[in-house]
Design a protein around this motif. Structure first.
Motif, PDB file in Angstrom:
ATOM      1  N   ARG A   1      45.691   5.863  20.170  1.00  0.00           N
ATOM      2  CA  ARG A   1      46.973   6.146  20.797  1.00  0.00           C
ATOM      3  C   ARG A   1      47.344   5.107  21.863  1.00  0.00           C
ATOM      4  O   ARG A   1      48.188   5.377  22.714  1.00  0.00           O
ATOM      5  CB  ARG A   1      46.978   7.547  21.440  1.00  0.00           C
ATOM      6  N   LYS A   2      46.730   3.945  21.809  1.00  0.00           N
ATOM      7  CA  LYS A   2      47.006   2.913  22.820  1.00  0.00           C
ATOM      8  C   LYS A   2      48.496   2.601  22.898  1.00  0.00           C
ATOM      9  O   LYS A   2      49.075   2.545  23.991  1.00  0.00           O
ATOM     10  CB  LYS A   2      46.219   1.644  22.504  1.00  0.00           C
ATOM     11  N   GLU A   3      49.129   2.382  21.746  1.00  0.00           N
ATOM     12  CA  GLU A   3      50.546   2.032  21.745  1.00  0.00           C
ATOM     13  C   GLU A   3      51.393   3.191  22.263  1.00  0.00           C
ATOM     14  O   GLU A   3      52.389   2.981  22.977  1.00  0.00           O
ATOM     15  CB  GLU A   3      50.996   1.656  20.333  1.00  0.00           C
ATOM     16  N   HIS A   4      51.032   4.413  21.917  1.00  0.00           N
ATOM     17  CA  HIS A   4      51.753   5.586  22.400  1.00  0.00           C
ATOM     18  C   HIS A   4      51.662   5.675  23.926  1.00  0.00           C
ATOM     19  O   HIS A   4      52.650   5.957  24.611  1.00  0.00           O
ATOM     20  CB  HIS A   4      51.168   6.865  21.788  1.00  0.00           C
ATOM     21  N   PHE A   5      50.461   5.448  24.445  1.00  0.00           N
ATOM     22  CA  PHE A   5      50.247   5.488  25.895  1.00  0.00           C
ATOM     23  C   PHE A   5      51.095   4.445  26.605  1.00  0.00           C
ATOM     24  O   PHE A   5      51.774   4.737  27.600  1.00  0.00           O
ATOM     25  CB  PHE A   5      48.760   5.275  26.197  1.00  0.00           C
ATOM     26  N   GLU A   6      51.070   3.231  26.106  1.00  0.00           N
ATOM     27  CA  GLU A   6      51.816   2.152  26.742  1.00  0.00           C
ATOM     28  C   GLU A   6      53.322   2.415  26.671  1.00  0.00           C
ATOM     29  O   GLU A   6      54.063   2.082  27.610  1.00  0.00           O
ATOM     30  CB  GLU A   6      51.466   0.823  26.081  1.00  0.00           C
ATOM     31  N   PHE A   7      53.774   3.006  25.588  1.00  0.00           N
ATOM     32  CA  PHE A   7      55.198   3.282  25.416  1.00  0.00           C
ATOM     33  C   PHE A   7      55.672   4.379  26.355  1.00  0.00           C
ATOM     34  O   PHE A   7      56.607   4.194  27.155  1.00  0.00           O
ATOM     35  CB  PHE A   7      55.471   3.668  23.955  1.00  0.00           C
ATOM     36  N   PHE A   8      55.040   5.548  26.308  1.00  0.00           N
ATOM     37  CA  PHE A   8      55.521   6.688  27.085  1.00  0.00           C
ATOM     38  C   PHE A   8      55.232   6.560  28.587  1.00  0.00           C
ATOM     39  O   PHE A   8      55.943   7.156  29.397  1.00  0.00           O
ATOM     40  CB  PHE A   8      54.904   7.986  26.552  1.00  0.00           C
ATOM     41  N   SER A   9      54.227   5.794  28.945  1.00  0.00           N
ATOM     42  CA  SER A   9      53.902   5.635  30.364  1.00  0.00           C
ATOM     43  C   SER A   9      54.964   4.860  31.123  1.00  0.00           C
ATOM     44  O   SER A   9      54.990   4.873  32.357  1.00  0.00           O
ATOM     45  CB  SER A   9      52.545   4.946  30.524  1.00  0.00           C
ATOM     46  N   LYS A  10      55.859   4.181  30.403  1.00  0.00           N
ATOM     47  CA  LYS A  10      56.935   3.441  31.050  1.00  0.00           C
ATOM     48  C   LYS A  10      58.155   4.316  31.332  1.00  0.00           C
ATOM     49  O   LYS A  10      59.097   3.877  31.982  1.00  0.00           O
ATOM     50  CB  LYS A  10      57.349   2.256  30.175  1.00  0.00           C
TER      51      LYS A  10
END
Length: 208
Positions: free
Chosen positions: A12-21
């Motif tokens: 879920r690395k990409e999901h984390f980076e996306f939603f954390s913004k």
């Protein structure tokens, strides 16, 4: 105790980076759960229904790893245990933030919870505990309202990744006792699948 999650090898690395913004990375849903059996079980020996379902909720939260994820700076840490910061009301209808430690055994959990409830009720003001910890869930009970949805007061500038769980008024429906449960979580740390898993496991535990 906690360990650091290897984000680079996390699916879920990409999901984390996306939603954390996002300014508001939390999402939530409200589900009615059947507490008929749980209510009856809690009343054995004049027990507390509140402590009974809080213990079940805490057990489920601790059993799902994603509910124990927290964001620290740019890292994700995984706690071994998550406790409960419940809003506890006083006789004057104000409330204070508490810290109820999760214990697997219900008797041990109840003893600690009752002591914390008594402590908060003999204090004044909102902040009755330390705020330098985040291995907890933010919990509140709204027993006056059988709500169908719920929102939370949030400071978008304050770093926060703790799940927020609330319950509402129990009503009778088709011979069953029904209680709404609201769950809000950080989308960078989990998805609808994990919230669905929470509700499935919670209903199982309430039926035990």
């Amino acid at each position: 105790m906690y360990k650091k999650l290897d984000i680079n090898n996390w699916s879920r690395k990409e999901h984390f980076e996306f939603f954390s913004k996002f300014e508001e990375p939390f999402f939530g849903m409200t589900v009615n759960v059947d507490v008929t059996k749980a209510y009856a079980a809690s009343k054995t020996n004049n027990g507390s229904f509140f402590l009974y379902y809080v213990h079940k909720i805490a057990a489920v939260v601790n059993s799902i790893e994603e509910f124990r994820y927290r964001i620290k700076n740019d890292d994700i840490i995984v706690y071994d245990r998550v406790d409960i910061s419940a809003t506890l009301t006083r006789e004057d209808n104000t409330f204070g933030f508490s810290l109820i430690e999760y214990k697997e055994g219900f008797t041990e959990f109840t003893e600690g919870a009752k002591a914390e409830m008594e402590r908060v009720r003999n204090t004044t003001g909102l902040f009755t505990r330390s705020f330098d910890i985040d291995n907890l869930i933010h919990f509140s009970a709204v027993p006056w309202v059988h709500f169908t949805s719920l929102s939370h007061a949030r400071s978008y500038t304050f770093p926060d990744s703790c799940p927020k769980i609330s319950v509402g008024k129990v009503i009778e429906e088709n011979g069953c006792k029904i209680m709404p449960v609201s769950v809000h979580v950080h989308h960078g740390l989990m998805d609808g699948y994990h919230v669905g898993l929470f509700f499935d496991l919670l209903q199982q535990k309430l039926n035990e």
